[in-house]
Design an enzyme around this catalytic site. Structure first.
Site, short mmCIF file in Angstrom:
data_model
loop_
_atom_site.label_atom_id
_atom_site.label_comp_id
_atom_site.label_asym_id
_atom_site.label_seq_id
_atom_site.Cartn_x
_atom_site.Cartn_y
_atom_site.Cartn_z
N ASN A 8 40.53 46.43 35.41
CA ASN A 8 40.84 46.51 36.84
C ASN A 8 40.80 45.15 37.54
O ASN A 8 41.14 45.06 38.71
CB ASN A 8 39.89 47.47 37.54
N CYS A 9 40.36 44.12 36.86
CA CYS A 9 40.25 42.77 37.44
C CYS A 9 41.65 42.19 37.65
O CYS A 9 42.49 42.21 36.74
CB CYS A 9 39.45 41.89 36.49
#
Length: 108
Positions: A8-9
């Site tokens: 999700n970064c």
């Protein structure tokens, strides 16, 4: 080639998109699903400094005690992998920390 990070970064997303765009073969190692080990970090520290690897902009860093911030350790990075600056890329025995398009363009 192994790309380490959290799916999700935003930086990891950019790195994956870049590698996919060049049809590079890589394995993805998600810190949320796999444990970060002292051995992994020790290997990375052969190529980069501890300060390069440490993410002082993370929420996790901001929530640490002053004593933990004063003496950050490899064990602390293992316990809180979000303290590792992302992504970490291993390619042909070399380690790259953070996403830099110009670096990724040169990968074999």
């Amino acid at each position: 080639m192994i790309l380490y990070g959290i799916k999700n970064c935003d930086s990891v997303k950019k790195a994956r998109k870049h590698l996919d765009g060049y049809h590079k073969q890589y394995a993805f190692y998600d810190f949320k699903n796999h444990q970060v080990t002292k051995e992994m970090i020790a290997d990375w520290l052969q190529d980069v400094t501890f300060d390069q690897l440490l993410n002082k902009r993370s929420t996790t860093w901001k929530n640490l005690s002053e004593s933990e911030k004063a003496e950050p350790t490899v064990e602390l990075l293992c316990k809180y992998p979000t303290l590792i600056k992302r992504p970490v890329l291993e390619n042909h025995g070399k380690v790259y920390v953070g996403y830099k398009p110009e670096t990724y363009d040169k990968l074999a």
